[in-house]
Design a protein around this motif. Structure first.
Motif, mmCIF file in Angstrom:
data_model
loop_
_atom_site.group_PDB
_atom_site.id
_atom_site.type_symbol
_atom_site.label_atom_id
_atom_site.label_comp_id
_atom_site.label_asym_id
_atom_site.label_seq_id
_atom_site.Cartn_x
_atom_site.Cartn_y
_atom_site.Cartn_z
ATOM 1 N N HIS A 47 13.449 3.695 5.502
ATOM 2 C CA HIS A 47 12.233 2.900 5.542
ATOM 3 C C HIS A 47 11.069 3.786 5.964
ATOM 4 C CE1 HIS A 47 11.331 2.286 9.827
ATOM 5 N NE2 HIS A 47 12.584 1.944 10.082
ATOM 6 N N THR A 48 9.861 3.264 5.779
ATOM 7 C CA THR A 48 8.648 4.080 5.910
ATOM 8 C C THR A 48 7.741 3.596 7.035
ATOM 9 O OG1 THR A 48 7.535 2.664 4.298
ATOM 10 C CG2 THR A 48 8.619 4.653 3.435
ATOM 11 N N ALA A 49 8.256 2.729 7.921
ATOM 12 C CA ALA A 49 7.397 2.119 8.948
ATOM 13 C C ALA A 49 7.277 3.006 10.183
ATOM 14 C CB ALA A 49 7.952 0.748 9.335
ATOM 15 N N GLY A 50 6.113 2.964 10.810
ATOM 16 C CA GLY A 50 5.876 3.782 11.998
ATOM 17 C C GLY A 50 6.550 3.229 13.240
ATOM 18 N N SER A 51 6.540 1.928 13.385
ATOM 19 C CA SER A 51 6.944 1.344 14.667
ATOM 20 C C SER A 51 8.270 0.593 14.632
ATOM 21 C CB SER A 51 5.836 0.409 15.183
ATOM 22 O OG SER A 51 4.723 1.173 15.573
ATOM 23 N N VAL A 52 9.035 0.721 13.540
ATOM 24 C CA VAL A 52 10.340 0.054 13.495
ATOM 25 C C VAL A 52 11.417 1.112 13.753
ATOM 26 C CG1 VAL A 52 11.951 -1.273 12.093
ATOM 27 C CG2 VAL A 52 9.480 -1.664 11.867
ATOM 28 N N SER B 94 1.261 14.244 6.222
ATOM 29 C CA SER B 94 2.318 14.563 7.187
ATOM 30 C C SER B 94 3.427 13.516 7.058
ATOM 31 C CB SER B 94 1.773 14.550 8.622
ATOM 32 O OG SER B 94 0.764 15.518 8.786
ATOM 33 N N LEU B 95 4.658 13.973 6.748
ATOM 34 C CA LEU B 95 5.806 13.070 6.632
ATOM 35 C C LEU B 95 6.761 13.331 7.790
ATOM 36 C CD1 LEU B 95 6.710 13.316 2.802
ATOM 37 C CD2 LEU B 95 5.417 11.521 3.962
ATOM 38 N N PHE B 96 7.147 12.270 8.483
ATOM 39 C CA PHE B 96 8.068 12.394 9.608
ATOM 40 C C PHE B 96 9.420 11.810 9.220
ATOM 41 C CE2 PHE B 96 3.933 12.885 11.331
ATOM 42 C CZ PHE B 96 4.091 13.841 12.321
ATOM 43 N N VAL B 97 10.470 12.589 9.433
ATOM 44 C CA VAL B 97 11.805 12.181 9.007
ATOM 45 C C VAL B 97 12.749 12.092 10.204
ATOM 46 C CG1 VAL B 97 11.509 13.190 6.711
ATOM 47 C CG2 VAL B 97 12.576 14.556 8.532
ATOM 48 N N LEU C 157 11.432 7.841 6.505
ATOM 49 C CA LEU C 157 10.466 8.694 5.816
ATOM 50 C C LEU C 157 9.097 8.082 6.113
ATOM 51 C CD1 LEU C 157 10.164 11.024 3.605
ATOM 52 C CD2 LEU C 157 10.028 9.167 1.948
ATOM 53 N N TYR C 158 8.465 8.558 7.207
ATOM 54 C CA TYR C 158 7.229 7.912 7.694
ATOM 55 C C TYR C 158 6.013 8.751 7.295
ATOM 56 C CZ TYR C 158 3.622 6.491 11.080
ATOM 57 O OH TYR C 158 2.448 6.095 11.671
ATOM 58 N N PRO C 159 5.198 8.228 6.397
ATOM 59 C CA PRO C 159 3.984 8.971 6.038
ATOM 60 C C PRO C 159 2.857 8.616 6.992
ATOM 61 C CG PRO C 159 4.279 7.096 4.555
ATOM 62 C CD PRO C 159 5.315 6.973 5.631
ATOM 63 N N LYS D 141 0.808 -1.214 0.000
ATOM 64 C CA LYS D 141 0.000 0.000 0.000
ATOM 65 C C LYS D 141 0.844 1.268 0.000
ATOM 66 C CE LYS D 141 -3.964 -2.220 2.200
ATOM 67 N NZ LYS D 141 -4.661 -2.480 3.463
ATOM 68 N N VAL D 142 1.864 1.309 0.855
ATOM 69 C CA VAL D 142 2.679 2.532 0.930
ATOM 70 C C VAL D 142 3.428 2.737 -0.380
ATOM 71 C CG1 VAL D 142 4.593 3.666 2.110
ATOM 72 C CG2 VAL D 142 2.875 2.448 3.447
#
Lengths: 289, 289
Positions: A117-122, A156-159, A138-140, A34-35
């Motif tokens: 990587h784009t994962a929230g919890s890793v 919102s992208l968190f880096v 790069l967490y969307p 999905k991402v």
């Protein structure tokens, strides 16, 4: 020689300075879920040189890459090893292994690519443990379904990054994709992920509960859409506490009891109704005290 | 004489036919809470002759009526007794008593006014029990906060009535206010109300949980707004089951466990996290089987 070479490799690049424009930056995307499905066209649209898509499943890689005119592979050893950036969008469970494999495959080259990587919890540490030198996140903060087009500029992208040069690079990449770029370390990112589960996944579960209820009497779900939209719109202007309405915040025990009785055919919703109502009533007490 | 008079009284009017235009229809609003605060300006804007606002609290009545240039009172015996329609928007608990009082006060007149209430979970029978002859329901399925302006034309309105003429009247009134008018009997209306509690009140409680989580690390709630908006937008195009994302629907036990640990300081959210995740996983099984 080993020492000198490794010293040379750890000079990370702030890609935006080196190239001056996004076209010159080459990217490989690992994953076709999905991402990745939303990130790939956004990268192309932002003018990045998306060179290749890898997925463990060839069909998924093809489905994502072909419409964008990009090459694809299901063989990790066939991934191009001279890209500037490798973005891994796989499930949290698969991430450590894919990270290990891609770093081992690519880092032989002396140009010190950036691994994201784009994962929230890793945690970002997954990259250090994989042996990467220059890496980041790069967490969307968004819900991606393959059927939906998402306006990435609104996401919102968190880096986060291993070093200053890599942070500059991932920030530039994020700004190329979105107008909403924030910094968050791994601890804050995992908190954001939990918050997002409530604000999105559990919110959708409430929609699903309402859907089940209405379906039990053949009432179309559409009648709730103006209510759902207004509920979301309200928290743009009010805090959720200020926006709270309904029997629980009014302390209307009679309505709550009648609703709980009404839910006797759906015991899971019955338990949930009592529990969330209690939370709303407790939250109200906190405001008052 | 008594018999003949009561026979004459129960001839209910389909007001729209009698008058042909909304201006001629006079309305009294009883209540000055959230629903009344949104209904009053919508009635005025739709061209109805809103003649008076009554509230048990004079200050509330004045605050609502004065800006609209409408007379108000806190004395139920001073309510004008020759209006065409009386709309009662008070709390569910107060409704039976206010219904009784307004019917007793008004129904002496021979013109058979239409009595309506706006509550989701109070059966229409409350009017029969109060001794009314012509009555019905105008239930707006929306969340109303005094601080927010709501576009009433977008609000789903559910109507029901004691007889065909009254139904015609309340339907015409509803169409004057909104483009989304549906019929629902009291049983369906209470189901709609329970569904609305999930889709709105409990959804907002999920926003509040996310707000608490982010506040614990000084992260502004605003970062979640694009996610909240997209979550709401998705269910316009997909069913909530199709739209579901997140660790529970993926069956990602590792992420769920890490989130539950992360919530150890907030035991109410911890319990809720486990419970809603379980519901999402069960729903997924239902799809598969």
């Amino acid at each position: 020689m080993g020492e000198v070479a490794s010293q040379r490799v750890v000079t990370c690049h702030s890609l935006s300075n080196a190239s001056g424009n996004s076209q010159a930056i080459s990217i490989v995307l690992l994953g076709a879920g999905k991402v990745a499905t939303h990130l790939a066209p956004a990268l192309v649209q932002a003018g990045y040189n998306l060179r290749q898509v890898w997925s463990r499943t060839e069909g998924s890689a093809r489905m994502l890459a072909e419409p964008l005119g990009i090459s694809y592979t299901d063989d990790l050893t066939a991934v191009t090893d001279d890209a500037d950036v490798y973005i891994v969008c796989v499930t949290d469970g698969a991430l450590p292994e894919v990270a290990q494999e891609i770093v081992a495959h690519v880092q032989r080259s002396p140009h010190a690519p950036l691994f994201l990587h784009t994962a929230g919890s890793v945690p970002m540490d997954v990259w250090r443990e994989a042996g990467a030198n220059c890496y980041g996140i790069l967490y969307p903060l968004q819900t991606f379904s393959k059927e939906r087009v998402v306006a990435m500029r609104e996401v919102s992208l968190f880096v986060e990054a291993s070093d200053e040069a890599s942070l500059t690079a991932v920030e530039a990449l994020a700004h190329g994709l979105s107008d909403k770029v924030y910094w968050a370390d791994s601890r804050r990112r995992s908190l954001l992920h939990v918050a997002a589960v409530f604000a999105c996944n559990f919110t959708n579960a409430m929609y699903d509960a309402a859907h089940r209820l209405l379906a039990s009497d053949d009432i179309p779900f559409d009648v709730l859409l103006p209510l759902i939209d207004e509920t979301a719109a309200k928290v743009h202007a009010l805090t959720p506490r200020e926006a709270q309405t309904g029997p629980a915040v009014r302390g209307d025990e009679a309505v709550m009891q009648s609703h709980i009785q009404r839910l006797s055919d759906m015991p899971d919703l019955q338990v949930l109704y009592a529990q969330i109502s209690k939370m709303i009533m407790n939250e109200k007490l906190i405001i008052k005290n």
